[in-house]
Motif scaffolding. Sequence first.
Motif, short mmCIF file in Angstrom:
data_model
loop_
_atom_site.label_atom_id
_atom_site.label_comp_id
_atom_site.label_asym_id
_atom_site.label_seq_id
_atom_site.Cartn_x
_atom_site.Cartn_y
_atom_site.Cartn_z
N GLU A 1 0.84 -1.26 -0.06
CA GLU A 1 0.07 0.09 -0.10
C GLU A 1 0.97 1.27 0.04
O GLU A 1 0.61 2.24 -0.63
CB GLU A 1 -0.92 0.13 1.35
CG GLU A 1 -2.15 -0.75 0.96
CD GLU A 1 -3.03 -1.08 2.35
OE1 GLU A 1 -2.59 -0.56 3.36
OE2 GLU A 1 -3.68 -1.99 2.20
N LYS A 2 1.96 1.24 0.92
CA LYS A 2 2.75 2.33 0.98
C LYS A 2 3.49 2.67 -0.17
O LYS A 2 3.52 3.74 -0.84
CB LYS A 2 3.90 1.82 2.15
CG LYS A 2 4.26 2.83 3.44
CD LYS A 2 3.37 3.83 3.46
CE LYS A 2 4.02 4.97 4.38
NZ LYS A 2 2.98 5.93 4.84
N ARG B 1 2.53 1.98 -3.28
CA ARG B 1 1.49 2.45 -4.29
C ARG B 1 1.14 3.79 -3.85
O ARG B 1 1.12 4.87 -5.03
CB ARG B 1 0.28 1.71 -4.21
CG ARG B 1 0.40 0.34 -4.89
CD ARG B 1 -0.85 -0.57 -5.12
NE ARG B 1 -0.50 -1.78 -5.47
CZ ARG B 1 -0.56 -2.74 -4.64
NH1 ARG B 1 -0.72 -2.49 -3.45
NH2 ARG B 1 -0.10 -4.02 -5.00
N SER B 2 0.94 4.23 -2.61
CA SER B 2 0.62 5.73 -2.35
C SER B 2 1.98 6.53 -2.85
O SER B 2 1.85 7.76 -2.95
CB SER B 2 0.43 5.76 -0.80
OG SER B 2 1.58 5.71 -0.05
N LEU B 3 3.02 6.06 -2.82
CA LEU B 3 4.40 6.81 -3.26
C LEU B 3 4.33 6.95 -4.67
O LEU B 3 5.38 7.34 -5.33
CB LEU B 3 5.58 6.17 -2.82
CG LEU B 3 5.98 6.43 -1.48
CD1 LEU B 3 6.99 5.58 -0.82
CD2 LEU B 3 6.41 7.78 -1.21
N ASN C 1 4.65 1.97 -9.22
CA ASN C 1 3.92 1.05 -9.86
C ASN C 1 4.65 0.16 -10.72
O ASN C 1 5.13 0.76 -11.86
CB ASN C 1 2.81 1.79 -10.41
CG ASN C 1 1.32 0.88 -10.74
OD1 ASN C 1 1.46 -0.31 -10.48
ND2 ASN C 1 0.57 1.36 -11.13
N CYS D 1 10.72 10.07 -6.60
CA CYS D 1 9.95 10.62 -5.37
C CYS D 1 10.76 11.74 -4.60
O CYS D 1 12.00 11.67 -4.80
CB CYS D 1 9.97 9.39 -4.49
SG CYS D 1 8.64 8.36 -4.93
N ARG E 1 10.19 12.04 1.69
CA ARG E 1 8.94 11.02 1.75
C ARG E 1 9.64 9.68 1.74
O ARG E 1 9.39 8.76 2.55
CB ARG E 1 8.18 11.08 0.47
CG ARG E 1 7.14 12.20 0.58
CD ARG E 1 6.26 12.32 -0.41
NE ARG E 1 5.44 11.23 -0.26
CZ ARG E 1 4.22 10.90 -1.29
NH1 ARG E 1 4.30 11.39 -2.32
NH2 ARG E 1 3.45 9.89 -0.91
#
Length: 976
Positions: free
Chosen positions: A38-39, A41-43, A46, A83, A87
């Motif tokens: 999840e983490k 994907r949120s970053l 993909n 990124c 983060r």
Amino acid sequence: MPSLPNSKKNQNRSTFSDHKVGRDEIRMACDLKTWVGEKLRSLGYNSTTIELDIAHIISASKRCSSPEDLANQFVDTGMFSSCDETRVSQFAQEIFARVDRKNRTNVYVQREREAALLAKKQKTYTLLEADEDDNNVQRRAVKRRTEEEKAMIENLRKKSRQEYLKKREQKKVEEIKCDIEEEGHLFEVDKLTESEQRELRYKKEIVDLVTKKQWSEEEADVYRIPEEYDNFEGGSVNQKKRFSVTTQRYKDEREIHPQQAWEQNQLDNATLHFGSKDRKTTDYQFVFENQIDFLKAAVMDSDGVSVNVDKQQPTSESSVKKSKLNEDRKDLPIYPYKDALLQAVQDHQVLIIVGETGSGKTTQIPQYLHEAGYTKNGGKIGCTQPRRVAAMRVAARVSHEMRVKLGHQVGYSIRFEDCTSEKTVLKYMTDGMLLREFLREPDLASYSVIMVDEAHERTLSTDVLFGLVKDVARARPDLKLLISSATLDAEKFSDYFDCAPIFKIPGRRFPIDIHHTKAPIADYVDAAVVTALQIHATQPQGDGDILIFLTGQEEIETAESIIKHRIKGLGTKIAELITCPIYANLPTELQAKIFEPTPEGARKVVLATNIAETSLTIDGIKYVIDTGFCKIKCYNPRTGTESLLVAPISKASANQRAGRSGRTGPGKCFRLYTAHSYMNDLEDNTIPEIQRTNLANIVLLLKSLGIKDLLNFDFMDRPPTEALLKALELLFALGALDEDGKLTKVGEKMAEFPLDPMLSKMIVASDKYKCSAEIISIAAMLSVGNSVFYRPKDRQDQADNAWMNFHIGNVGDHIALLKVYNSWKDTNFSTQWCYENYIQVRSMKIARDIRDQLEGLLERLGIELNSSVNDLEAVKKSIISGFFPHAARLQKNGSYRTVKHPQTGHIHPSSGLSQVLPRWVVYHELVLTTKEYMRQVTELKPEWLVEVAPHYYQLKDVEDSSSKKMPRGIGLASFK
DNA sequence: GAGCACTGC
């Protein structure tokens, strides 16, 4: 996971308790995976390989020592290049906090030793509680010893201070006395001033006090250092004073000085006799510090013990001898089962035979089959052994029993030595040798029976043989297959061979008492020593020797020095205890010591590695002390690193060790772990070698046998898929396999060499560069491993100097090895030269044998033996032809990084280039110890890579203006 | 400036 891939239960074997993966842990691991996903994907991450990447990230986070470290890794690999850095570091911190550090993998536990040690310092240590670093006990031992040393030094300091104070007191008193005398002499008291008079009185008072103190000390019967007699009056020893002490008691017996009485008392108490023969009978038991309590847990039953007295009596007459031999054969435990066994072999194609050592299966079964006519139609009986000596010895024994000359009807075949002829019907050989024979004769047409002996040892070759012989047996119904094993694992063998029947033969062993510790042990080296001394002091003298299993040379040396030290401390009330270290790297002449008979009244304690578990048998052992650990080799297919880990042994191994005590009489085994640990923490069997080794060689062999679908090859225990893929990938890169996975012409040639494929490729390529003579020397030297140089502790500098002579001009380690070999050859293989240059003769002789074999193979393959001594570039290019995947580039921080699969490493300090740090190097192997080290390194020019392996390297790969960003897929590889 | 269980072809 790095150390033991593909098998969940195999992870974390380095401690007794943490390798069990509980349900909770699995659930937690699943949660973690989802969370990371999840983490990611949120970053905005993909990728199609996200599942794999999650696993890599988790593994990396377990490995890193801090969140910063982890964040750096992320940045380094470029996987979050798009990124925001903050983060990424926040992500690193979060994941780091979540990862259960207990579950870190073994390899990295080594790095954390120090940290874990500190954390554990305050905790009371128990084995069951210890969940992080049981295998660090050795480290702890060392630390404890350093602390002891510190305490000792502190003590010495204190003593010397006391000594000094005493002397100073004497000196001062002397001075004061002189002063008083002088002053009284030179001046009259009344001429002195008030203060001077006061000072004089004060001084006199001090002298009085001191004299009084000495006197009172004598009264109190306190021991006082005798007055010096050699006070150099007039430059010579005061003889009168000196002898007055010794002669006084003759003069006056009634008046004995307290000090003399004390001395006399000491003399009476002391035993002036040394050696075990004169020792006084012990009226009391020794009580040791940290005495270890054992509980008797079980008795390993004897299997039909029938001692054959005067078995080895020689008889002169040959007829008597013959009947004697026959009687001996009939006396073996297997004999009563002869007919049943032959019937079973007749009825079934495959038979599993379970028999303890000493049952006679290895020597008798082939003879029975021979007598029963299995060799009549020209078929041979082949019997494999895991070790060379075993094959030789058994063959010799059987030829003796059959009264034929060794090499005629009965022969053996091992590397460098083929002792068989056309007449040979019973052939003993090493398992690797049979594997090689498959290349010539894939259906084993010349054999009617194959017996795979010691199958429970599960060597790499045996495991591959299983698959091959099983296949052959299906195609050839006339071939009989016997699998002989010594363990309870027979069911597994039976299942594998299509439910083959199991035939059990009792062995010949005496009962063994098994003792476990009451409580877990913190320091097994120390505990082993204490136990040995306990046994030595409490068990009847001269009834048997002690065997201690330790993990390696270092532990053996420590244990030896502790024993020697403690035994000295126990004085002469205890019988002599002779220590005998034994490990494979010990020079042969020192190894012989363990076979010397123990002197009368003394006891031997053998300190051994795993070598004593199977490879050699020592007579007279009655007590076995099992520390429960051994060193195990692990291979990480992702990075290609090898490492040696201290890990708990398996139950099978523990029983094998215990069995070493009951060979000549009832024995006792003391296990330095609890019965609970044995039951719950030890695996049943050691992980087979095939699951923890580099498979490149095996894959090439199987490919050359025409096996297409390797991933579905019928292994008894499947090797990790990853390791198989890595091997296939490498063989493809080396040009041994084509795109369809078929063997190429180059591959065919490579398979002929009994070497690692990279070495084989190097030799095959040397044909092109006209330097095959040099290359086979280098290959031979590399094959003997890192035991070429001898570096004794007390002469390290000389050894290093000798070593540097081969490195003149920073030629690199490969060329240095070549120089060593050629220099040795130039001295006509002189042993003396080896001594002078700190080189091990044993290793050099092996290298010469290997080189001779390789030279023979070159001839067979039609590769010319060319020499180009002065063209080092040609030699280096040949090396690169085989080792181009191991090309590495220097980084800013002094480490190296491989080009294609970014893997960092450092030049090993033993390398000649460790101080030079060339921009580009090629290495022979990567080992993980305290760091990732590259062993055997040679400098190269980057353009050679493009020239030699254009399919692997493009010019952009080797350009110096390196772009920081790396493709995502490659960047991830550094996690593994 | 480090650390070599054991085999085998």
